[in-house]
Write a protein that holds these residues in place. Structure first.
Motif, short mmCIF file in Angstrom:
data_model
loop_
_atom_site.label_atom_id
_atom_site.label_comp_id
_atom_site.label_asym_id
_atom_site.label_seq_id
_atom_site.Cartn_x
_atom_site.Cartn_y
_atom_site.Cartn_z
N THR A 1 -15.01 52.77 51.62
CA THR A 1 -14.76 52.13 50.33
C THR A 1 -14.51 50.65 50.59
OG1 THR A 1 -13.83 54.15 49.37
CG2 THR A 1 -13.29 52.08 48.29
N GLN A 2 -15.24 49.79 49.91
CA GLN A 2 -15.16 48.36 50.14
C GLN A 2 -14.72 47.64 48.87
OE1 GLN A 2 -15.43 47.23 53.09
NE2 GLN A 2 -16.60 48.81 54.20
N THR A 3 -14.06 46.51 49.06
CA THR A 3 -13.68 45.62 47.96
C THR A 3 -14.40 44.30 48.13
OG1 THR A 3 -11.49 46.65 47.74
CG2 THR A 3 -11.79 44.47 46.77
N PHE A 4 -15.31 44.00 47.23
CA PHE A 4 -16.06 42.75 47.26
C PHE A 4 -15.30 41.70 46.44
CE2 PHE A 4 -19.01 46.25 47.74
CZ PHE A 4 -19.75 45.87 48.85
N ILE A 5 -15.14 40.51 47.01
CA ILE A 5 -14.32 39.47 46.41
C ILE A 5 -15.16 38.22 46.19
CG2 ILE A 5 -12.24 38.07 46.63
CD1 ILE A 5 -11.14 40.15 48.54
N ALA A 6 -15.05 37.65 44.99
CA ALA A 6 -15.64 36.36 44.68
C ALA A 6 -14.50 35.40 44.35
CB ALA A 6 -16.61 36.47 43.51
N SER B 1 -13.60 50.20 40.33
CA SER B 1 -12.75 49.41 39.44
C SER B 1 -12.98 47.93 39.72
CB SER B 1 -11.27 49.76 39.63
OG SER B 1 -10.86 49.44 40.95
N THR B 2 -12.41 47.11 38.87
CA THR B 2 -12.50 45.67 39.04
C THR B 2 -11.22 45.03 38.52
OG1 THR B 2 -13.80 43.68 38.54
CG2 THR B 2 -13.60 45.33 36.81
N GLN B 3 -10.89 43.88 39.05
CA GLN B 3 -9.72 43.14 38.59
C GLN B 3 -9.92 41.65 38.86
OE1 GLN B 3 -6.04 43.75 40.71
NE2 GLN B 3 -7.04 44.04 42.68
N ALA B 4 -9.22 40.83 38.12
CA ALA B 4 -9.28 39.38 38.29
C ALA B 4 -7.88 38.81 38.17
CB ALA B 4 -10.21 38.75 37.25
N TYR B 5 -7.58 37.84 39.00
CA TYR B 5 -6.27 37.20 38.98
C TYR B 5 -6.39 35.80 39.57
CZ TYR B 5 -6.41 38.96 43.79
OH TYR B 5 -6.79 39.24 45.07
N VAL C 1 -6.72 29.15 42.44
CA VAL C 1 -7.87 29.85 43.04
C VAL C 1 -8.05 31.17 42.30
CG1 VAL C 1 -8.88 30.79 45.13
CG2 VAL C 1 -7.39 28.78 45.27
N GLY C 2 -9.18 31.33 41.65
CA GLY C 2 -9.47 32.56 40.93
C GLY C 2 -10.08 33.60 41.85
N HIS C 3 -9.71 34.86 41.65
CA HIS C 3 -10.23 35.98 42.43
C HIS C 3 -10.84 37.01 41.49
CE1 HIS C 3 -7.57 34.17 45.40
NE2 HIS C 3 -8.07 34.96 46.33
N ALA C 4 -12.05 37.40 41.76
CA ALA C 4 -12.69 38.51 41.05
C ALA C 4 -13.02 39.58 42.08
CB ALA C 4 -13.96 38.05 40.33
N GLU C 5 -12.42 40.77 41.94
CA GLU C 5 -12.57 41.82 42.93
C GLU C 5 -13.29 43.03 42.33
OE1 GLU C 5 -8.84 42.87 44.63
OE2 GLU C 5 -8.50 40.89 45.54
N PHE C 6 -14.18 43.63 43.15
CA PHE C 6 -14.94 44.80 42.73
C PHE C 6 -14.79 45.87 43.81
CE2 PHE C 6 -16.89 40.89 41.32
CZ PHE C 6 -17.11 41.10 39.97
N ALA C 7 -14.18 46.99 43.45
CA ALA C 7 -13.99 48.10 44.39
C ALA C 7 -15.18 49.05 44.28
CB ALA C 7 -12.69 48.84 44.10
N MET C 8 -15.82 49.35 45.43
CA MET C 8 -17.01 50.20 45.48
C MET C 8 -16.83 51.26 46.55
SD MET C 8 -19.12 48.70 43.26
CE MET C 8 -19.37 47.08 42.51
N ARG C 9 -17.36 52.46 46.27
CA ARG C 9 -17.41 53.52 47.28
C ARG C 9 -18.87 53.78 47.63
NH1 ARG C 9 -14.95 57.40 44.72
NH2 ARG C 9 -12.90 57.06 45.69
#
Length: 227
Positions: free
Chosen positions: A87-92, A134-138, A154-162
């Motif tokens: 399971t990976q979390t991709f971050i922008a 799931s996804t989240q931004a902070y 610094v904005g973070h957009a995260e996407f959790a993928m399996r």
């Protein structure tokens, strides 16, 4: 200074309900309309391609700037110890290039990230490699100062993928196991045929890897957008 209420009062409300498009005025070099746009850049981007953008002037005086970008991002914190069942979390990450928090502050919207694709189906349902979780931004305040504090938003957009592992197991791992069994059986084969048989098995594994990872790279190029 733009007399926005007076401007909208004389225009067709059906044409201006979403704002007035002023992107051509802002981007026109010969007669540039002076509007400040933040110099936001993506921290982990290797390549950023702007497909389209729009700049709209709203009736309440707000300037709305929207861009459609295609990004190629590096992901240095990915963990492959559980591959292919990982399971990976991709971050922008994105931040202003030279404006500290005293001049520019990011604020996430009530719904900061919305995923969609062109055909209207739920995002990633047709992706054979990844299952969306799931996804989240902070927003994080980061100090880039050396001698004195210099805080940036610094904005973070995260996407959790399996990862969908069944395809990799049955199409890659199982064939390799059978090839390894054949490689062990070569020990009892005719000595004259051992070298040619081993080379054939190596070529078979190479062809399997090339074909599999070409399909993987093609599947990962699905058309998905986020706002």
């Amino acid at each position: 200074r733009w007399n926005v209420p007076q401007l909208f009062s004389v225009l067709n409300p059906n044409e201006t309900k979403n704002g007035i498009e002023i992107d051509l005025l802002v981007r026109e070099k010969s007669n540039e309309f002076s509007i400040w746009l933040p110099n936001v850049h993506f921290v982990d981007a290797q390549n950023v391609k702007t497909i389209a953008e729009t700049i709209r002037l709203k009736q309440n005086g707000i300037v709305y700037w929207s861009r459609h970008l295609v990004l190629t991002l590096t992901q240095e914190y990915m963990d492959f110890h559980s591959y292919p069942m990982d399971t990976q979390t991709f971050i922008a990450r994105f931040e202003p290039y030279s404006l500290p928090q005293t001049m520019l502050v990011f604020e996430p919207a009530s719904i900061p990230i919305t995923l969609y694709n062109d055909d209207g189906s739920y995002p990633f349902t047709h992706n054979a490699m990844w299952q969306f979780l799931s996804t989240q931004a902070y927003v994080v305040a980061t100090d880039y100062g050396s001698s004195s504090p210099r805080i940036f938003s610094v904005g973070h957009a995260e996407f959790a993928m399996r990862r969908r592992s069944s395809g990799l197991i049955f199409r890659l791992a199982v064939p390799i196991v059978f090839i390894l069994i054949l490689a062990g059986l070569i020990f009892w084969a005719n000595p004259k045929d051992r070298v040619s048989s081993t080379i054939t098995l190596l070529l078979a594994i190479s062809a399997l890897y090339i074909g599999k990872f070409y399909c993987t790279s093609t599947l990962l190029r699905g058309v998905y957008y986020c706002r």
